[in-house]
Structures are given as C-alpha cells and as structure tokens.
Design a protein around this motif. Sequence first.
Motif, PDB file in Angstrom:
ATOM      1  N   GLY A   1       0.696  -1.256   0.062  1.00  0.00           N
ATOM      2  CA  GLY A   1       0.715  -0.034  -0.371  1.00  0.00           C
ATOM      3  C   GLY A   1       1.142   1.193   0.198  1.00  0.00           C
ATOM      4  O   GLY A   1       2.450   1.176   0.153  1.00  0.00           O
ATOM      5  N   ASP A   2       0.590   2.201  -0.030  1.00  0.00           N
ATOM      6  CA  ASP A   2       0.554   3.466  -0.402  1.00  0.00           C
ATOM      7  C   ASP A   2       0.170   4.331   1.457  1.00  0.00           C
ATOM      8  O   ASP A   2      -0.954   4.747   1.107  1.00  0.00           O
ATOM      9  N   SER A   3       0.919   5.295   2.604  1.00  0.00           N
ATOM     10  CA  SER A   3      -0.104   5.252   3.231  1.00  0.00           C
ATOM     11  C   SER A   3      -0.009   6.562   3.032  1.00  0.00           C
ATOM     12  O   SER A   3      -0.603   7.891   3.704  1.00  0.00           O
ATOM     13  N   SER A   4       0.456   7.446   1.871  1.00  0.00           N
ATOM     14  CA  SER A   4      -0.379   8.811   1.216  1.00  0.00           C
ATOM     15  C   SER A   4      -1.779   8.411   1.235  1.00  0.00           C
ATOM     16  O   SER A   4      -2.222  10.191   1.496  1.00  0.00           O
ATOM     17  N   TYR A   5      -3.127   7.328   1.135  1.00  0.00           N
ATOM     18  CA  TYR A   5      -3.691   7.223   1.062  1.00  0.00           C
ATOM     19  C   TYR A   5      -5.243   7.246   2.346  1.00  0.00           C
ATOM     20  O   TYR A   5      -4.045   6.311   3.322  1.00  0.00           O
ATOM     21  N   THR A   6      -6.084   7.271   2.549  1.00  0.00           N
ATOM     22  CA  THR A   6      -6.348   7.620   3.501  1.00  0.00           C
ATOM     23  C   THR A   6      -6.759   6.145   4.341  1.00  0.00           C
ATOM     24  O   THR A   6      -7.271   5.603   5.675  1.00  0.00           O
ATOM     25  N   ASN A   7      -7.316   5.518   3.133  1.00  0.00           N
ATOM     26  CA  ASN A   7      -7.514   3.741   3.996  1.00  0.00           C
ATOM     27  C   ASN A   7      -6.091   2.853   2.937  1.00  0.00           C
ATOM     28  O   ASN A   7      -6.551   2.291   2.571  1.00  0.00           O
ATOM     29  N   TYR A   8      -5.368   2.862   3.521  1.00  0.00           N
ATOM     30  CA  TYR A   8      -3.786   2.155   3.813  1.00  0.00           C
ATOM     31  C   TYR A   8      -4.084   1.112   3.477  1.00  0.00           C
ATOM     32  O   TYR A   8      -4.514   0.635   4.707  1.00  0.00           O
ATOM     33  N   CYS A   9      -3.486  -0.330   2.769  1.00  0.00           N
ATOM     34  CA  CYS A   9      -3.272  -1.288   3.130  1.00  0.00           C
ATOM     35  C   CYS A   9      -5.194  -1.641   2.662  1.00  0.00           C
ATOM     36  O   CYS A   9      -5.805  -2.911   3.160  1.00  0.00           O
ATOM     37  N   GLY A  10      -6.259  -1.071   2.888  1.00  0.00           N
ATOM     38  CA  GLY A  10      -7.563  -1.169   2.814  1.00  0.00           C
ATOM     39  C   GLY A  10      -7.965  -2.985   2.118  1.00  0.00           C
ATOM     40  O   GLY A  10      -7.991  -3.280   2.979  1.00  0.00           O
ATOM     41  N   PHE A  11      -7.602  -3.006   1.377  1.00  0.00           N
ATOM     42  CA  PHE A  11      -7.870  -4.623   0.561  1.00  0.00           C
ATOM     43  C   PHE A  11      -6.864  -5.658   1.039  1.00  0.00           C
ATOM     44  O   PHE A  11      -8.283  -6.383   1.651  1.00  0.00           O
ATOM     45  N   GLY A  12      -5.963  -5.478   1.785  1.00  0.00           N
ATOM     46  CA  GLY A  12      -5.256  -6.433   2.506  1.00  0.00           C
ATOM     47  C   GLY A  12      -5.740  -6.916   3.638  1.00  0.00           C
ATOM     48  O   GLY A  12      -5.963  -8.084   4.072  1.00  0.00           O
ATOM     49  N   ARG A  13      -5.872  -5.480   4.442  1.00  0.00           N
ATOM     50  CA  ARG A  13      -6.455  -5.151   5.669  1.00  0.00           C
ATOM     51  C   ARG A  13      -8.087  -6.016   6.042  1.00  0.00           C
ATOM     52  O   ARG A  13      -8.169  -7.360   6.859  1.00  0.00           O
ATOM     53  N   ALA A  14      -8.545  -5.439   4.527  1.00  0.00           N
ATOM     54  CA  ALA A  14     -10.258  -6.123   4.396  1.00  0.00           C
ATOM     55  C   ALA A  14     -10.105  -8.035   4.371  1.00  0.00           C
ATOM     56  O   ALA A  14     -10.584  -8.800   4.804  1.00  0.00           O
ATOM     57  N   LEU A  15      -8.833  -8.055   3.402  1.00  0.00           N
ATOM     58  CA  LEU A  15      -8.806 -10.052   3.317  1.00  0.00           C
ATOM     59  C   LEU A  15      -8.214 -10.511   4.483  1.00  0.00           C
ATOM     60  O   LEU A  15      -8.861 -11.664   4.892  1.00  0.00           O
ATOM     61  N   ASP A  16      -7.401 -10.089   5.134  1.00  0.00           N
ATOM     62  CA  ASP A  16      -7.194 -10.751   6.815  1.00  0.00           C
ATOM     63  C   ASP A  16      -8.232 -10.590   7.205  1.00  0.00           C
ATOM     64  O   ASP A  16      -8.309 -11.642   8.025  1.00  0.00           O
ATOM     65  N   GLY A  17      -8.961  -9.942   7.560  1.00  0.00           N
ATOM     66  CA  GLY A  17     -10.277  -9.910   8.470  1.00  0.00           C
ATOM     67  C   GLY A  17     -11.229 -10.929   7.869  1.00  0.00           C
ATOM     68  O   GLY A  17     -11.619 -11.580   8.906  1.00  0.00           O
ATOM     69  N   TRP A  18     -11.580 -10.562   6.750  1.00  0.00           N
ATOM     70  CA  TRP A  18     -12.858 -12.019   6.391  1.00  0.00           C
ATOM     71  C   TRP A  18     -11.430 -12.784   6.313  1.00  0.00           C
ATOM     72  O   TRP A  18     -13.089 -14.069   6.909  1.00  0.00           O
ATOM     73  N   LEU A  19     -11.026 -13.931   6.149  1.00  0.00           N
ATOM     74  CA  LEU A  19      -9.702 -15.168   6.045  1.00  0.00           C
ATOM     75  C   LEU A  19     -10.119 -15.283   7.299  1.00  0.00           C
ATOM     76  O   LEU A  19     -10.635 -16.769   8.093  1.00  0.00           O
ATOM     77  N   ALA A  20      -9.717 -14.566   8.543  1.00  0.00           N
ATOM     78  CA  ALA A  20      -9.912 -14.728  10.142  1.00  0.00           C
ATOM     79  C   ALA A  20     -11.329 -15.117  11.001  1.00  0.00           C
ATOM     80  O   ALA A  20     -11.909 -15.890  11.506  1.00  0.00           O
ATOM     81  N   ALA A  21     -12.111 -14.278  10.137  1.00  0.00           N
ATOM     82  CA  ALA A  21     -13.262 -14.554  10.784  1.00  0.00           C
ATOM     83  C   ALA A  21     -14.449 -15.696  10.338  1.00  0.00           C
ATOM     84  O   ALA A  21     -15.414 -15.682  10.560  1.00  0.00           O
ATOM     85  N   HIS A  22     -14.225 -16.028   9.405  1.00  0.00           N
ATOM     86  CA  HIS A  22     -14.163 -17.588   8.262  1.00  0.00           C
ATOM     87  C   HIS A  22     -13.726 -18.784   8.758  1.00  0.00           C
ATOM     88  O   HIS A  22     -13.430 -19.665   8.567  1.00  0.00           O
TER      89      HIS A  22
END
Length: 448
Positions: free
Chosen positions: A134-155
Amino acid sequence: MILTIDPVRLGSALALSGGYLAMCAAIWRARASARRSVSTGTADWLVVHATQTGSAEYLAERTAETMRTGGLSARAACMSELDAGALGSATRVLFIVSTYGEGDAPDSGARFAAQTMGTTPNLSHLHYAVLALGDSSYTNYCGFGRALDGWLAAHGATPLFDRIEVDRGNGDALAEWQHHVGRLAGTSDAPDWEAPGYGDWRIASRVLMNPGSAGAPLYRLGLVPLDGALPDWEAGDLAQVSAPLDPDHPREYSIASLPGEGELALMVRRQRREDGSLGAASGWLCDHAMETDVIKLRVRAHGRFRLNGNAARPLIAIGNGSGLAGLRALIKSRIDAGKGDNWLLFGERNAAHDYLCREELQGWLAASRLAQLDLAFSRDQSTPRYVQHLVREHAQVLRSWVEEGAAIYVCGSLQGMAGGVHEALVEVLGAERVEAMTLEGRYRRDVY
C-alpha cells in the motif's frame, strides 16, 4: 387462425440468441479455465497475488521460488483464478495483495472481493498469511489487504504469522516477509529480493505539451542513458525514477516510447502540494533538473498492461491526460507491426491547449494507422464532456469492435475517468461481457 412468421425477424432473433449463447459460452470457458488452473494444481503451497502494476505478482513469484528452494511444492497464481471452490480445497495459501485507489481491490482481485468475499465459507482447514502492499498517503492504507485478512480470520482460517504491511515498497517490511517465508521453507539460502539497480540517465529533451492550459503543466521528457545503451522494454512498461529529495520512494511513470525511437519518453504532470511547493519528483523533473544532472531511473516490466496475447487483436485505447503516454506506446507498437485497427478515445480540458500529440495523432489518422480517433474536451462547452461520454456515444461501434475480438486498454486518472469509463463499458457491453473480457485479459487498466 394461420400463424405467419416474418423470416427477417426470425433471422434477427436467431442471431441475437446465438450471440447471447456465444457470450455465455465464452464466460463459462473463461471461468472454467480459471477454476481448472487452480483446482487441478498439485502444489502444497499456493501463493496468490492481486496486483495492478505487477509488484505483487513479482513478489509472489519470488515467494514461490523461495518455497521451492526449501524443497516444498509451491506455485504462484493470480487471484482472478481463485474462487470459493478452489479456496475450499486449499490448505496453505500465502496472499500478496495490493490496494487500489481508496481501499479497493485491484482489477485482478475485484471478482474475488465482490463474489467470494461476499460468502460465508468454513475456512477452518486453511492456514494463511497476508502481505499487504500500500501507500500510507492514502486514507485507506492497505485497505484491501486488511479486509482480506479480516475476512479469512472471521471464517476460521488460521494465520501463520501476523499480516505484514508494506508502505511504498519499504525494504524492512519485505525483509520481514522473506524471513517468515524462509522459515516456512526451512531455508536461509534464498537470495534477497532486491529490485534491479538504478541506471544513470540524463534529460535529452523537455517540452511543455500544454502551453496556456488551465490545468497543471504537462511535460514530455526524452531521456537517454549516460552510457549510451538503451535497455529493452515493451509497450505498457513503466519507468521508476528516484528523486533526490525523496530517494526512498520511487515514482512510476508510463513509458510513452519504444526502444527503437532512440529515447525513453515520459509524460510528467508537474504537481503542487497544498502549501504551494512542487512535487518532489515532478517538480525536479519538470523544472529543476538540468541536462547535466544524473537521473536515477530503472525500467520495470508491467506484464498486465503489455499487449502480449492481444497484439494481433484490434485495439481500443481509452484514457485521459498523461495516460496518453501508455496508450501512445501501445498504439505505436501495433503501428510498427503493420496493424492499423487502432481506435483511440481520449479526453482532456480544452482543444486549444490540451490536444496532446495533435500532429502525430492526426498524421496516424490520415495514414490509416489509426482507424478512429474520438476526442472529448471537457471545458469546451457549457456542459462538461468526458471520455466516458464517448464510450456511450459510440456504443454500437464499440460493441462491433468487441464482437470482432478487440481488446480494451484504459490508461489515466483513477478519480473520475477510470470509474466513469468502467461504468460506461458495463452499460454498453453488459457486466457479464466486461467480466469475461477481464478474465480473458482483453480488458486491462493502468490507472493512478
């Protein structure tokens, strides 16, 4: 009552039905091929990448190589090939994913994000890890990676180690990932994943492309290596420039030329920050760097935006602003190969000041090297008109080109243009056709 059948209408209906069935068959074949490519693999470890510009794919290949160095069976695969069924049969997956725009999945991960991540599977059998780019200059830094990680763990999936986030190619974070991968593979012999070194270049020419424009100045830069030998690259590839004021985070620019033209050409928009200061890279390249200054530059292959298997297909090139750089190289490559079935749809502000590469484009059109050229200048009429309007206005012709096998390449700004063009393509071609073209590699985007 006698029922009569109009043969013309019957023929039209049959043709329409046949076209629809052919489209469905193409979508089915693309999806089936993608499922087979993952589900029939015999690798114990799957390294899945979702990338927009190729960085995640490169790291996935290096990761799989490291696993194989340790004697493990591993292979890299694009996330577009992964569905719920394939994920259900996998036991060990390493995910390397970039984030696109403001927290979205890149194109190669969009279907997985929209469809598979919308389901609720039992993933208790799965062990995984996530490398989020990702790029920390964007508001949702690493947004997709974080969402993917959360989805995998939640299931129910079990992480092998904590998610690692990489800010604009940070070396320490990549070294941490490589360390974990080495431990999983049981080896410390794998070489470091260092990117190619920068070469020494100089600016041979610098021309303002939009004098008098209401927008920011856009310059065409012609660069040559100090040693005189041009490296090899293909249309669609990128140049990374390390600016003296910010050497740790290289800027990427679409290459606008081909090696046979004798120079590496860029189209660089001079940026200004909110405080009025110039961008560290664009300000230096456009204003401050002299012909005697050394430009640290390296070429990076961008496989997802090369022509590859689309080289023989008709080309529909769509973009705006500095996106013309990447599109110009693609069109020039096909022209050099004797292909004239090229169609450019391009948008900018005002025809008087922002008609980029006017003489060259008009020359190509007159010589039938461009089959069609359509332009939208947003500020030349009371109601703004953008390149996505061109897509809708030429819907019938566009559908005809696609039926004849054309590929669509989009290059330019993420905000406004890319989303607007995508919506217009879905409206004109249908969502299933656009998805099928994406899976087939006939719809490609390089937007920023």
